[in-house]
Design a protein around this motif. Sequence first.
Motif, PDB file in Angstrom:
ATOM      1  N   LEU A  84       1.396  -0.900  -0.184  1.00 31.62           N
ATOM      2  CA  LEU A  84       0.089  -0.134  -0.027  1.00 31.62           C
ATOM      3  C   LEU A  84       1.108   0.932   0.078  1.00 31.62           C
ATOM      4  O   LEU A  84      -0.111   2.257  -0.113  1.00 31.62           O
ATOM      5  N   GLY A  85       2.183   1.286   0.098  1.00 34.63           N
ATOM      6  CA  GLY A  85       3.062   1.894  -0.048  1.00 34.63           C
ATOM      7  C   GLY A  85       2.713   2.698  -1.525  1.00 34.63           C
ATOM      8  O   GLY A  85       2.337   4.503  -0.954  1.00 34.63           O
ATOM      9  N   PRO A  86       2.485   3.101  -2.616  1.00 43.92           N
ATOM     10  CA  PRO A  86       2.210   4.263  -3.773  1.00 43.92           C
ATOM     11  C   PRO A  86       0.500   4.599  -3.059  1.00 43.92           C
ATOM     12  O   PRO A  86       1.393   5.879  -3.425  1.00 43.92           O
ATOM     13  N   LEU A  87       0.105   4.080  -2.819  1.00 41.72           N
ATOM     14  CA  LEU A  87      -0.898   4.477  -2.621  1.00 41.72           C
ATOM     15  C   LEU A  87      -1.230   5.482  -1.185  1.00 41.72           C
ATOM     16  O   LEU A  87      -1.685   6.466  -0.835  1.00 41.72           O
ATOM     17  N   GLY A  88      -0.048   5.613  -0.187  1.00 41.41           N
ATOM     18  CA  GLY A  88      -0.086   5.854   1.033  1.00 41.41           C
ATOM     19  C   GLY A  88       0.226   6.685   0.609  1.00 41.41           C
ATOM     20  O   GLY A  88       0.361   8.288   1.047  1.00 41.41           O
ATOM     21  N   LEU A  89       1.954   7.281   0.375  1.00 40.20           N
ATOM     22  CA  LEU A  89       2.398   8.929  -0.767  1.00 40.20           C
ATOM     23  C   LEU A  89       1.353   9.161  -1.770  1.00 40.20           C
ATOM     24  O   LEU A  89       1.700  10.449  -1.965  1.00 40.20           O
ATOM     25  N   TRP A  90      -0.047   8.658  -2.533  1.00 41.95           N
ATOM     26  CA  TRP A  90      -0.261   9.460  -3.486  1.00 41.95           C
ATOM     27  C   TRP A  90      -1.206   9.637  -2.138  1.00 41.95           C
ATOM     28  O   TRP A  90      -1.006  11.314  -2.609  1.00 41.95           O
ATOM     29  N   ALA A  91      -1.958   9.991  -1.098  1.00 40.09           N
ATOM     30  CA  ALA A  91      -2.837  10.296   0.081  1.00 40.09           C
ATOM     31  C   ALA A  91      -1.789  11.448   0.424  1.00 40.09           C
ATOM     32  O   ALA A  91      -2.302  12.645   1.026  1.00 40.09           O
ATOM     33  N   ALA A  92      -0.444  11.391   0.993  1.00 41.46           N
ATOM     34  CA  ALA A  92       0.219  11.975   1.435  1.00 41.46           C
ATOM     35  C   ALA A  92       0.344  13.073   0.804  1.00 41.46           C
ATOM     36  O   ALA A  92       0.767  14.888   1.518  1.00 41.46           O
ATOM     37  N   VAL A  93       0.755  13.443  -0.782  1.00 44.36           N
ATOM     38  CA  VAL A  93       1.190  14.367  -1.344  1.00 44.36           C
ATOM     39  C   VAL A  93       0.281  14.998  -1.658  1.00 44.36           C
ATOM     40  O   VAL A  93      -0.149  16.433  -1.504  1.00 44.36           O
TER      41      VAL A  93
ATOM     42  N   ALA B 247      -4.249   0.858 -17.103  1.00 47.46           N
ATOM     43  CA  ALA B 247      -3.129   0.269 -16.479  1.00 47.46           C
ATOM     44  C   ALA B 247      -4.256  -1.182 -15.763  1.00 47.46           C
ATOM     45  O   ALA B 247      -3.440  -1.761 -15.980  1.00 47.46           O
ATOM     46  N   LEU B 248      -4.803  -0.617 -14.570  1.00 49.92           N
ATOM     47  CA  LEU B 248      -6.040  -1.904 -13.900  1.00 49.92           C
ATOM     48  C   LEU B 248      -6.448  -2.786 -14.633  1.00 49.92           C
ATOM     49  O   LEU B 248      -6.633  -3.658 -15.336  1.00 49.92           O
ATOM     50  N   VAL B 249      -7.123  -1.754 -15.794  1.00 55.59           N
ATOM     51  CA  VAL B 249      -7.864  -2.796 -16.868  1.00 55.59           C
ATOM     52  C   VAL B 249      -7.527  -3.599 -17.496  1.00 55.59           C
ATOM     53  O   VAL B 249      -7.578  -4.691 -17.884  1.00 55.59           O
ATOM     54  N   VAL B 250      -6.124  -3.184 -18.603  1.00 54.27           N
ATOM     55  CA  VAL B 250      -5.197  -4.181 -19.658  1.00 54.27           C
ATOM     56  C   VAL B 250      -4.644  -4.931 -18.696  1.00 54.27           C
ATOM     57  O   VAL B 250      -4.749  -6.168 -19.485  1.00 54.27           O
ATOM     58  N   ASN B 251      -4.330  -4.747 -17.147  1.00 57.22           N
ATOM     59  CA  ASN B 251      -3.843  -5.867 -16.881  1.00 57.22           C
ATOM     60  C   ASN B 251      -4.469  -6.904 -16.123  1.00 57.22           C
ATOM     61  O   ASN B 251      -4.410  -7.982 -16.270  1.00 57.22           O
ATOM     62  N   LEU B 252      -6.019  -6.626 -16.017  1.00 59.96           N
ATOM     63  CA  LEU B 252      -7.353  -7.911 -15.734  1.00 59.96           C
ATOM     64  C   LEU B 252      -7.259  -8.464 -16.416  1.00 59.96           C
ATOM     65  O   LEU B 252      -7.596  -9.982 -16.475  1.00 59.96           O
TER      66      LEU B 252
ATOM     67  N   ARG C 136       0.543   3.667  -8.491  1.00 64.88           N
ATOM     68  CA  ARG C 136       1.693   3.912  -9.106  1.00 64.88           C
ATOM     69  C   ARG C 136       2.166   5.145  -9.754  1.00 64.88           C
ATOM     70  O   ARG C 136       2.221   6.158  -9.286  1.00 64.88           O
ATOM     71  N   SER C 137       0.539   4.900 -10.401  1.00 61.58           N
ATOM     72  CA  SER C 137       0.421   6.024 -11.785  1.00 61.58           C
ATOM     73  C   SER C 137       0.003   7.247 -11.088  1.00 61.58           C
ATOM     74  O   SER C 137       0.281   7.939 -10.957  1.00 61.58           O
ATOM     75  N   LEU C 138      -1.083   6.838  -9.835  1.00 58.86           N
ATOM     76  CA  LEU C 138      -2.306   8.240  -8.907  1.00 58.86           C
ATOM     77  C   LEU C 138      -0.281   8.760  -8.013  1.00 58.86           C
ATOM     78  O   LEU C 138      -0.703  10.229  -8.013  1.00 58.86           O
ATOM     79  N   ALA C 139       0.112   8.166  -7.145  1.00 53.80           N
ATOM     80  CA  ALA C 139       1.400   8.598  -6.771  1.00 53.80           C
ATOM     81  C   ALA C 139       2.328   9.295  -7.771  1.00 53.80           C
ATOM     82  O   ALA C 139       2.679  10.642  -7.239  1.00 53.80           O
ATOM     83  N   ILE C 140       2.752   9.341  -8.865  1.00 49.87           N
ATOM     84  CA  ILE C 140       4.028   9.557  -9.972  1.00 49.87           C
ATOM     85  C   ILE C 140       3.243  10.890 -10.218  1.00 49.87           C
ATOM     86  O   ILE C 140       3.404  11.877 -10.145  1.00 49.87           O
ATOM     87  N   GLY C 141       1.845  11.371 -10.415  1.00 51.98           N
ATOM     88  CA  GLY C 141      -0.091  12.104 -11.108  1.00 51.98           C
ATOM     89  C   GLY C 141       1.192  12.896  -9.389  1.00 51.98           C
ATOM     90  O   GLY C 141       0.605  14.162  -9.783  1.00 51.98           O
ATOM     91  N   ALA C 142       0.768  12.321  -8.501  1.00 50.35           N
ATOM     92  CA  ALA C 142       1.016  13.074  -7.420  1.00 50.35           C
ATOM     93  C   ALA C 142       2.224  13.949  -7.150  1.00 50.35           C
ATOM     94  O   ALA C 142       2.115  15.152  -6.800  1.00 50.35           O
ATOM     95  N   LEU C 143       2.587  13.570  -7.427  1.00 54.00           N
ATOM     96  CA  LEU C 143       3.641  14.146  -7.235  1.00 54.00           C
ATOM     97  C   LEU C 143       4.416  15.232  -8.298  1.00 54.00           C
ATOM     98  O   LEU C 143       5.251  16.061  -8.222  1.00 54.00           O
TER      99      LEU C 143
ATOM    100  N   GLY D 123      -2.047  -5.210 -11.976  1.00 54.56           N
ATOM    101  CA  GLY D 123      -3.250  -3.944 -12.767  1.00 54.56           C
ATOM    102  C   GLY D 123      -2.935  -2.565 -11.308  1.00 54.56           C
ATOM    103  O   GLY D 123      -3.180  -1.993 -11.302  1.00 54.56           O
ATOM    104  N   LEU D 124      -3.403  -3.076  -9.918  1.00 59.63           N
ATOM    105  CA  LEU D 124      -3.668  -2.254  -9.140  1.00 59.63           C
ATOM    106  C   LEU D 124      -2.155  -1.567  -8.687  1.00 59.63           C
ATOM    107  O   LEU D 124      -2.121  -0.409  -8.275  1.00 59.63           O
ATOM    108  N   SER D 125      -1.048  -2.312  -8.760  1.00 60.21           N
ATOM    109  CA  SER D 125      -0.014  -2.054  -8.256  1.00 60.21           C
ATOM    110  C   SER D 125       0.202  -0.380  -9.276  1.00 60.21           C
ATOM    111  O   SER D 125       1.598   0.492  -8.588  1.00 60.21           O
ATOM    112  N   LEU D 126      -0.019  -0.924 -10.714  1.00 62.21           N
ATOM    113  CA  LEU D 126       0.209   0.114 -11.004  1.00 62.21           C
ATOM    114  C   LEU D 126      -0.664   1.320 -11.701  1.00 62.21           C
ATOM    115  O   LEU D 126      -0.249   2.455 -11.839  1.00 62.21           O
ATOM    116  N   ALA D 127      -1.929   1.067 -11.043  1.00 63.94           N
ATOM    117  CA  ALA D 127      -2.163   2.064 -11.100  1.00 63.94           C
ATOM    118  C   ALA D 127      -2.113   3.229  -9.683  1.00 63.94           C
ATOM    119  O   ALA D 127      -2.579   4.141  -9.812  1.00 63.94           O
TER     120      ALA D 127
END
Length: 187
Positions: A52-61, A90-95, A125-132, A119-123
Motif C-alpha cells: 500500500l506504499g504507493p497509495l499512501g504516498l499518493w494520499a500524503a502528497v 493500466a488496471l483494466v489492461v492488466n486485469l 504507482r501512476s497516481l503517486a507519480i501524478g501527485a508528485l 493492475g492495482l500496483s501500476l494504478a
Amino acid sequence: ADDVLRLPPRPVTAEVVARERVPDSFLARCSPVMNFAGVLTVGVGLLFTFGLGPLGLWAAVTAAVPVLARVPLRRVLRFQVPAWLFGFSALVVNLVSRPGPLLLHWGPFVVTEPGLAWGLSLAARSLAIGALAGLFVLSTDSVRFVNAALKDLDVQLKSAKPQASYIGTASGKVEPHPLAHMSERID
C-alpha cells in the motif's frame, strides 16, 4: 455589444504569469532545483515500494500540496485527472491480459489474480507519480526553475549549430546554411 465592459489590456510578462500560477508558499520559496531533486528521489524510491506504499504516498502528497504549496485541493485533484485515467487503463489492461488463477469470467473477459495485483500496483504507482508531478508543477515557477537549473547545474546554453556552413540546393548552387547566423554562443 456596446454594453460590454472593456478592460484595458494588461502587459503579460513571465513575472505576471508566474505570480498568477504559483502562489507564495514554502515550496515556492525553496530552490526549484532542490524541489525537482526531491520529487525525483521520491519517484525513484517508489520503484522499491510495494503493498500500500504507493497509495499512501499518493494520499500524503495530495494532502500536503494544499498546505505546502497553498494550492486549493480542487485544483490539485483536477491536475491528477490524467494520472487517474492512466492508472485506470493500466488496471483494466492488466486485469484481462495476465495469465493465472481465475477470479472472474465475464463474457470474453477473464480476470485473474495476478492481473488484479499487477493492475492495482501500476494504478497506484501512476497516481503517486501524478501527485508528485502535481506537487512540482503547482509549486514551482517554471522560469525560476530553468534559470536555477542553468546556474546550479552549470549548464551552458548554446544555440543549435548547423553541421555545415553551406548547403547545396537542388539546382546545384551552394548557399549559406539558413541557420549559419546562429552558430555564435548565446550568453
